[in-house]
Motif scaffolding. Structure first.
Motif, mmCIF file in Angstrom:
data_model
loop_
_atom_site.group_PDB
_atom_site.id
_atom_site.type_symbol
_atom_site.label_atom_id
_atom_site.label_comp_id
_atom_site.label_asym_id
_atom_site.label_seq_id
_atom_site.Cartn_x
_atom_site.Cartn_y
_atom_site.Cartn_z
ATOM 1 N N GLY A 108 1.013 -0.960 -0.079
ATOM 2 C CA GLY A 108 0.029 0.091 0.039
ATOM 3 C C GLY A 108 0.859 1.300 -0.041
ATOM 4 N N LYS A 109 2.022 1.445 0.168
ATOM 5 C CA LYS A 109 3.158 2.583 0.277
ATOM 6 C C LYS A 109 3.583 2.641 -1.603
ATOM 7 C CE LYS A 109 7.134 4.438 2.712
ATOM 8 N NZ LYS A 109 8.062 4.422 3.587
ATOM 9 N N ASP A 110 2.633 3.186 -2.282
ATOM 10 C CA ASP A 110 2.774 3.385 -3.777
ATOM 11 C C ASP A 110 3.038 5.304 -3.719
ATOM 12 O OD1 ASP A 110 2.752 3.924 -5.769
ATOM 13 O OD2 ASP A 110 0.994 3.085 -6.974
ATOM 14 N N SER A 111 4.085 5.394 -3.260
ATOM 15 C CA SER A 111 4.268 6.814 -2.931
ATOM 16 C C SER A 111 4.096 7.433 -4.577
ATOM 17 C CB SER A 111 5.769 7.120 -2.487
ATOM 18 O OG SER A 111 5.733 5.800 -1.303
ATOM 19 N N ALA A 112 4.567 7.146 -5.580
ATOM 20 C CA ALA A 112 4.738 7.630 -6.916
ATOM 21 C C ALA A 112 3.186 7.239 -7.389
ATOM 22 C CB ALA A 112 5.833 6.764 -7.457
ATOM 23 N N ALA A 113 1.642 6.991 -7.057
ATOM 24 C CA ALA A 113 1.129 6.384 -7.825
ATOM 25 C C ALA A 113 1.294 5.702 -8.975
ATOM 26 C CB ALA A 113 0.599 7.838 -7.963
ATOM 27 N N ILE A 114 2.167 4.642 -8.831
ATOM 28 C CA ILE A 114 2.509 4.206 -11.013
ATOM 29 C C ILE A 114 2.118 2.712 -10.087
ATOM 30 C CG2 ILE A 114 4.121 5.638 -10.590
ATOM 31 C CD1 ILE A 114 6.054 3.356 -10.216
ATOM 32 N N SER A 115 1.374 2.275 -9.426
ATOM 33 C CA SER A 115 0.901 0.855 -9.582
ATOM 34 C C SER A 115 -0.884 0.572 -9.792
ATOM 35 C CB SER A 115 0.758 0.292 -8.042
ATOM 36 O OG SER A 115 0.037 -1.406 -8.283
ATOM 37 N N THR A 116 -0.893 -0.321 -10.772
ATOM 38 C CA THR A 116 -1.969 -0.375 -11.036
ATOM 39 C C THR A 116 -2.825 -0.716 -10.345
ATOM 40 O OG1 THR A 116 -1.082 -2.695 -12.648
ATOM 41 C CG2 THR A 116 -1.642 -0.252 -13.920
ATOM 42 N N ASP A 117 -2.383 -1.486 -9.056
ATOM 43 C CA ASP A 117 -3.444 -2.264 -7.670
ATOM 44 C C ASP A 117 -3.021 -2.525 -7.166
ATOM 45 O OD1 ASP A 117 -4.854 -4.659 -7.160
ATOM 46 O OD2 ASP A 117 -4.200 -6.321 -8.132
ATOM 47 N N ILE A 118 -3.314 -1.903 -6.305
ATOM 48 C CA ILE A 118 -2.805 -1.332 -4.769
ATOM 49 C C ILE A 118 -3.137 -2.393 -4.151
ATOM 50 C CG2 ILE A 118 -2.060 0.620 -3.205
ATOM 51 C CD1 ILE A 118 -2.674 2.815 -5.316
ATOM 52 N N MET A 119 -2.650 -3.373 -3.354
ATOM 53 C CA MET A 119 -3.006 -3.874 -2.421
ATOM 54 C C MET A 119 -2.171 -4.009 -0.771
ATOM 55 S SD MET A 119 -1.746 -7.425 -4.587
ATOM 56 C CE MET A 119 -1.978 -7.234 -5.918
#
Length: 333
Positions: A108-119
């Motif tokens: 859940g630590k997608d700091s760059a907002a680049i993940s297509t599936d935050i889990m």
């Protein structure tokens, strides 16, 4: 008195580190958009090896494209990564150092907002002092199995590439840290609740890697505590460390937790995380690494002589000037 920093250290599996200084994994952002190493990556690690450290760790490398936490992050997620990873390991071995690959999933630590599936383990925002992170979805049993297999497959690639060690990143608020922490893991199944249950995904992963790549030594970068209200305690991590060593971990690299890797504003001086590592030193068969703004010869010798840690990680001081560090610290005066 002889300098302790030059004393070799032999791991349980027989791997010998020629001295007690470690270059910790530090993001270089030199990979291409597909996570593949570039010529800039190779030059970067050749430079770090000039520090004289006995162990150079290669930066956090994602095990799945959905687990990236920044652009140009090195990858270990696909066989296409193997040629570049092999070249890094070869270059470092040519410079007479041992090397390991750190593998990670941001959860859940997608700091760059680049993940297509935050889990993550639960649908809970990962707390952070300096930002508001996105809300992850809670992982299913199938997701857990996929995560574990992604880590195992990446470790197998590290083995094929010729690395001496693989390190599972369980700290700094990233994916596995989220499973360990009661702040972010509030599941009610066998992967949540007690400390043992929250550590289950990691312990199973270690055992699976040990079976799939028995040549590799296994490190874990763990938090000494979460440094966040209601998070992991020193006592929790003392118990988790014992379980990790029982599962096959040979080095405990002790860093920070959910609160992130930045130095607390009220703490100055060298070794701001050594106090979290020291309680674990000598308690298991694993070697313990201390870290946190370490840069001077006197401090390195002091914490090694006092047996606060077994190995000393020097990051920013080496990154700023590997050859300068070698001249200042890695010469036996």
């Amino acid at each position: 008195m002889s300098a302790v920093r030059f004393t070799p250290l032999t791991l349980v599996n027989g791997l010998i580190l020629k001295n007690r200084v470690v270059v910790p994994p530090m993001a270089s952002q030199t990979a291409d958009n597909n996570g593949l190493a570039t010529e800039k990556t190779f030059r970067h690690y050749q430079g770090l090896a000039q520090s004289g450290a006995g162990l150079v760790m290669v930066e956090y490398s994602h095990v799945n494209l959905a687990g990236r936490s920044e652009a140009n992050q090195l990858g270990a997620h696909d066989d296409a990564c193997l040629p570049g990873l092999s070249q890094i390991a070869k270059l470092l071995h040519q410079m007479d150092v041992k090397t390991g690959l750190q593998i990670t999933h941001c959860g859940g630590k997608d700091s760059a907002a680049i993940s297509t599936d935050i889990m993550g383990p639960s649908g809970i925002v990962v707390p952070a002092y300096d930002r508001v992170l996105p809300t992850p979805r809670a992982m299913t049993q199938d997701d857990i199995a996929i995560w574990q297999q992604d880590f195992v497959n990446s470790a197998i690639r590290a083995d094929k590439a010729g690395f001496d060690l693989v390190e599972i990143h369980c700290a700094h608020g990233y994916g596995i840290n989220q499973w360990l922490s009661p702040l972010t893991n509030q599941r009610t199944d066998q992967y949540g609740g007690s400390v043992k249950n929250r550590a289950r995904i990691l312990l199973e992963m270690v055992s699976q890697i040990k079976q799939a790549a028995p040549r590799l030594a296994i490190m874990t970068r763990i938090p000494g505590q979460d440094d966040y209200p209601g998070g992991l305690s020193h006592s929790d991590m003392g118990q988790v460390s014992q379980w990790l060593v029982d599962a096959g971990v040979e080095i405990l690299n002790v860093s920070s937790g959910i609160g992130g890797w930045n130095r607390p504003k009220d703490i100055r001086g060298e070794g701001f995380l050594v106090a979290d590592a020291a309680p674990l030193t000598g308690k298991t068969a694993a070697a313990v690494i201390g870290v946190g703004g370490i840069e001077t010869l006197d401090y390195i010798e002091t914490i090694l002589t006092n047996k606060q840690v077994d190995l000393v990680a020097v990051g920013r001081a080496i990154l700023a000037g590997p050859t300068d560090f070698a001249t200042r610290v890695m010469v036996n005066n």
